[in-house]
Scaffold this motif. Structure first.
Motif, short mmCIF file in Angstrom:
data_model
loop_
_atom_site.label_atom_id
_atom_site.label_comp_id
_atom_site.label_asym_id
_atom_site.label_seq_id
_atom_site.Cartn_x
_atom_site.Cartn_y
_atom_site.Cartn_z
N ARG A 81 -5.42 -4.12 9.62
CA ARG A 81 -4.86 -2.76 9.55
C ARG A 81 -4.27 -2.39 8.11
O ARG A 81 -4.21 -1.12 7.93
CB ARG A 81 -3.57 -2.95 10.45
N TYR A 82 -3.93 -3.17 7.07
CA TYR A 82 -3.41 -2.81 5.82
C TYR A 82 -4.53 -2.17 5.10
O TYR A 82 -4.09 -1.59 4.23
CB TYR A 82 -2.98 -4.12 5.46
N ARG A 83 -5.82 -2.36 5.48
CA ARG A 83 -6.83 -1.50 4.72
C ARG A 83 -6.70 -0.17 5.18
O ARG A 83 -7.12 0.72 4.25
CB ARG A 83 -8.06 -2.07 5.07
N HIS A 84 -6.14 0.43 5.95
CA HIS A 84 -5.64 1.67 6.47
C HIS A 84 -4.50 2.18 6.51
O HIS A 84 -4.04 3.13 6.88
CB HIS A 84 -6.24 1.82 7.89
N VAL A 85 -3.47 1.31 5.33
CA VAL A 85 -2.24 1.67 5.02
C VAL A 85 -2.08 2.16 3.60
O VAL A 85 -2.76 1.15 2.90
CB VAL A 85 -1.42 0.65 5.37
N HIS A 86 -1.48 3.13 3.17
CA HIS A 86 -1.38 3.57 1.57
C HIS A 86 -0.28 2.84 1.15
O HIS A 86 -0.05 2.35 0.07
CB HIS A 86 -1.33 5.15 1.75
N ALA A 87 0.90 2.39 2.03
CA ALA A 87 2.04 1.88 1.44
C ALA A 87 2.81 1.76 2.64
O ALA A 87 2.91 2.30 3.61
CB ALA A 87 2.74 2.71 0.39
N VAL A 88 3.55 0.35 2.36
CA VAL A 88 4.61 -0.11 3.31
C VAL A 88 5.93 0.33 3.03
O VAL A 88 6.34 0.13 1.81
CB VAL A 88 4.49 -1.56 3.56
N LEU A 89 6.42 0.66 3.80
CA LEU A 89 8.00 1.21 3.84
C LEU A 89 8.89 0.24 4.31
O LEU A 89 9.14 0.39 5.71
CB LEU A 89 8.43 2.85 4.28
N LEU A 92 1.08 -7.46 0.57
CA LEU A 92 0.76 -7.62 -0.69
C LEU A 92 -0.52 -8.41 -1.00
O LEU A 92 -1.33 -7.83 -1.69
CB LEU A 92 1.94 -8.24 -1.43
N GLY A 93 -0.63 -9.62 -0.04
CA GLY A 93 -1.86 -10.19 0.01
C GLY A 93 -3.07 -9.31 0.41
O GLY A 93 -4.20 -9.72 -0.14
N MET A 94 -3.00 -8.30 0.88
CA MET A 94 -4.17 -7.28 1.13
C MET A 94 -4.17 -6.08 0.18
O MET A 94 -5.02 -5.19 0.33
CB MET A 94 -3.98 -6.72 2.69
N GLY A 95 -3.37 -6.16 -0.81
CA GLY A 95 -3.23 -5.30 -1.91
C GLY A 95 -2.60 -4.09 -1.55
O GLY A 95 -2.81 -2.84 -2.33
N THR A 96 -1.80 -3.97 -0.71
CA THR A 96 -1.02 -2.66 -0.05
C THR A 96 0.26 -2.67 -0.88
O THR A 96 1.13 -3.84 -0.86
CB THR A 96 -0.85 -2.86 1.48
N PRO A 97 0.61 -1.55 -1.48
CA PRO A 97 2.14 -1.57 -2.28
C PRO A 97 3.12 -1.71 -1.00
O PRO A 97 3.21 -1.15 0.21
CB PRO A 97 2.20 -0.29 -2.66
#
Length: 724
Positions: free
Chosen positions: A587-595, A610-615
């Motif tokens: 799912r994180y590949r389809h997320v631009h940033a986590v709030l 973070l492990g998936m490269g998502t801020p």
């Protein structure tokens, strides 16, 4: 051989002698007309003997001979379920139902399997067919159906269904009343549950009555009711399920009123009942009863209440005092076996060495320990879940020991025989923890790490492994343990995790929007402050949506109502339930940033993103639990993602939503930092842990009391701050 000739085998099975029954069946081959039943009984022998894998072949043979054999279909489904193959188990039951549509037991078991797999609609359809198929099973099917409706948040529908049931024996009437009480408690309707169960004489109902009283902070009558219930049914209570957690009480001691109170209110705030948070915090902090050895079970639930770190320390000291006062008399520990290799013998203790957030964080850390310096033992304090994580940990540790079911005393004896010098407690005050372990003379030094974000209280551990961000200078007063501050971040994650599948957004149920913010934290971490921050961000980034975790439609509806109160329209929110770990990570590949949530940051979920490269953007709070997100991103050299004010949080989130080039640059930095040798890499963190252990042991060998220090660049230096 006639069917009646198989009676000796059935009799042996009825008497609990599967081995003897199997030997009899093997000595008496079937005649052609008895082959199906003979094979069925062989399969049942293996099931009763705890060998579900060996039960499959004879049961499949039975069904090949007689596809309509209801008992064989149910037994085979059970064997497959016990091996984790629910999909195949459902196929078996559906095939049998094609031959025997009125097989109510198959429908009931099919419903249970579908419910376990999250197919709630399919489960309810199966339960709904049972009364017409097999009227005699209407009552148990109705109970299962109502329980599922309750878990889905459809409380009124569940209670209405129960009112249609006609219990006949007294046992059924008690069961019906009990389930009504459980549903009311789980729905946050403690006063109604109390009225229903008041004066109950049945032990299980009296327990629920005590829980309803505790939920309303009626401490003294709650303690009386709980105590009487616990004493009435010592043989039954280990099988009782806590309606607030869904977990069996098992062999645990009497739940305290505080434990029931915190479990109830944490569940309610997780459903959006945020007005209860202040009451939750006030009543917990002022709990008037003398502490007991089970009050510590409240500790983790209390992180959903806004308590100051000083209050958490005071409560932890009370729990620690009660635990130590209730400790059984000391026994003489055996002399450790002689060691001649000069290595430190380190043991990690956890109930989560498996398919659990902690297990995934630790998955590959053993291979990076320097065996010239450390001998690593893993004490697995849970049943084997059959996961690949557990198998890998077992392969890569120097010793992997199953300790589930051992008493604290027996485990201390085992540690002494193993020569353990430092015990790393990865659970603390979380479920399955052993907080008072290793507190006797001659026990290893005890280090608290990662699993629990706070102190255990005085006397229960020697050290805690932290970092300068989660525990800034001055926070020593909130800890009974000496603090070892690691460089970078304290957090250990798996930088060598298996590849995550490439799945399209539609396959994952991801929202279709130009900008997708997300927060997959548990819903009890969401509060009014989080909603206000998210509203400000979404108002400034109109093309964005917020993707949230919600386990049931009822929870999603509650969060949608709370969001509307904060000014967020329903179309700006997207909800998904839990899923398998590979799909969750995808799912994180389809997320631009986590709030992140300010009350309690995403610890495992933040590291996963973070492990998936998502801020991951977080607002820094006062306690450890509200500073972990900042610890992770600061270690990556990205302090701009660790906001120190609400204004900075909103401004940074808006930039994350609008500035694609910046997001991509952040993602590249994050991926580099999460590599094996990066600031969040597994190898680097393990080397820092080894330095910390060496420093702890050196200090101990010098005859010095535990003292705070910092590990800097591979060496340990004394903190300038004084140890509390």
């Amino acid at each position: 051989m006639s069917d009646s000739a198989l009676a000796p085998a059935r009799d042996l099975l009825a008497r609990g002698a599967p081995q003897a029954a199997r030997e009899w069946l093997q000595a008496n081959p079937p005649r052609p007309g008895d082959a199906a039943e003979h094979a069925f009984l062989l399969g049942v022998c293996q099931l009763q003997a705890g060998q579900p894998r060996l039960a499959v072949a004879p049961l499949e043979h039975c069904l090949a001979l007689d596809p309509s054999h209801i008992n064989a279909a149910n037994a085979l489904a059970t064997a497959l379920h016990l091996q984790g193959n629910n999909a195949r188990a459902c196929q078996v039951l559906r095939l049998c139902l094609e031959y025997r549509p009125a097989a109510g037991e198959c429908l009931l078991n099919l419903g249970r399997l579908l419910e376990m797999d999250g197919d709630h609609a399919g489960a309810m359809a199966a339960y709904g067919r049972v009364p017409a198929a097999t009227p005699a099973l209407s009552f148990p099917a109705g109970l299962r159906h109502a329980t599922l409706l309750s878990r889905m948040g459809q409380t009124e529908d569940a209670l209405a269904l129960l009112r249609t049931l006609t219990p006949e024996p007294a046992d059924e009437l008690r069961t019906l009343r009990q389930l009504q009480g459980e549903i009311l408690l789980a729905a946050g309707r403690a006063p109604e549950a109390e009225a229903l169960l008041a004066g109950a004489t049945d032990a299980r109902q009296q327990l629920l009555w005590g829980m309803a009283l505790a939920a309303q902070a009626r401490w003294e009558p709650a303690r009386t009711a709980l105590g009487e219930a616990w004493e009435r049914a010592p043989g039954e209570r280990r099988h009782w399920t806590n309606p607030l957690t869904g977990q069996a009480f098992g062999p645990a001691p009497l739940p305290s009123p505080l434990q029931c109170f915190t479990g109830y209110h944490r569940q309610q705030v997780g459903r959006g009942e945020w007005a209860q948070r202040q009451t939750f915090a006030r009543e917990s902090a002022a709990y008037p009863l003398a502490p007991t050895a089970t009050d510590w079970h409240s500790a983790f639930a209390l992180f959903s209440a806004p308590l100051a770190p000083a209050v958490r320390r005071r409560l932890a000291d009370r729990w620690a005092d009660a635990l130590l006062a209730a400790m059984p008399p000391a026994t003489t520990l055996p002399q450790p076996r002689a060691r001649h290799d000069g290595t430190l013998r380190i043991a990690y203790l956890s109930p989560d060495f498996g398919d659990h957030a902690m297990g995934h964080c630790l998955r590959s850390f053993c291979r990076h320990h320097d065996r010239r310096r450390c001998h690593i033992t893993l004490y697995a304090d849970s049943r084997d879940d059959g996961s690949e994580v557990r198998r890998q940990l077992r392969r890569e540790a120097d010793a992997f020991t199953e300790v589930y079911g051992l008493s604290d005393g027996d485990l201390e004896q085992r540690m002494a025989r193993d020569g353990i010098q430092i015990l790393v407690d990865l659970a603390g005050y979380t479920r399955g923890g052993r907080p008072r372990l290793a507190r006797r003379p001659g026990s290893p030094l005890k280090v608290l790490y990662q699993g629990y974000p706070g102190t255990l209280g005085r006397g229960l551990a020697d050290y805690a492994l932290v970092d300068r961000h989660v525990c800034p200078p001055g926070s020593e007063a909130h800890w009974a343990e000496a603090l070892i501050r690691l460089p970078d971040s304290f957090f250990l994650l798996d930088s060598e995790a298996p590849a995550v599948p490439l799945l399209e957004a539609a396959e994952l149920g991801a929202p279709a929007a130009p900008v997708v913010f997300a927060c997959f934290n548990q819903t009890w971490k969401v509060d009014a402050q989080a909603m206000a921050l998210w509203q400000a961000v979404l108002a400034a980034v109109p093309e964005a949506v917020l993707w949230l975790h919600a386990e049931t439609p009822a929870v999603a509806a509650a969060l949608t109502r709370r969001a509307a109160e904060a000014g967020i329209g329903a179309t700006r929110l997207h909800f998904s339930p839990g899923t398998t770990r590979p799909r969750y990570l995808a799912r994180y590949r389809h997320v631009h940033a986590v709030l992140d949530t300010p009350l309690y940051h995403g610890h495992g979920t933040g590291a996963d993103a973070l492990g998936m490269g998502t801020p991951v953007l977080s607002l820094q709070g006062e306690g450890f639990q509200a500073r972990v997100g900042g610890s992770l991103v600061r270690a990556l050299g990205l302090p701009q993602l660790a906001a120190e004010s609400a204004e900075a949080y909103v401004a940074t989130a808006i930039r994350l939503g609008r500035d694609e080039a910046w997001r991509q640059a952040l993602a590249a930095d994050i991926r580099r930092g999460c590599a094996t040798d990066g600031p969040l890499g597994t190898r680097r963190r393990v080397r820092q842990l080894e330095q910390a252990y060496a420093r702890i042991w050196q200090h101990h060998r010098a005859g010095l009391a535990p003292a705070s220090c910092a590990v800097e660049g591979g060496t340990a230096t004394e903190d300038e701050e004084k140890t509390a």
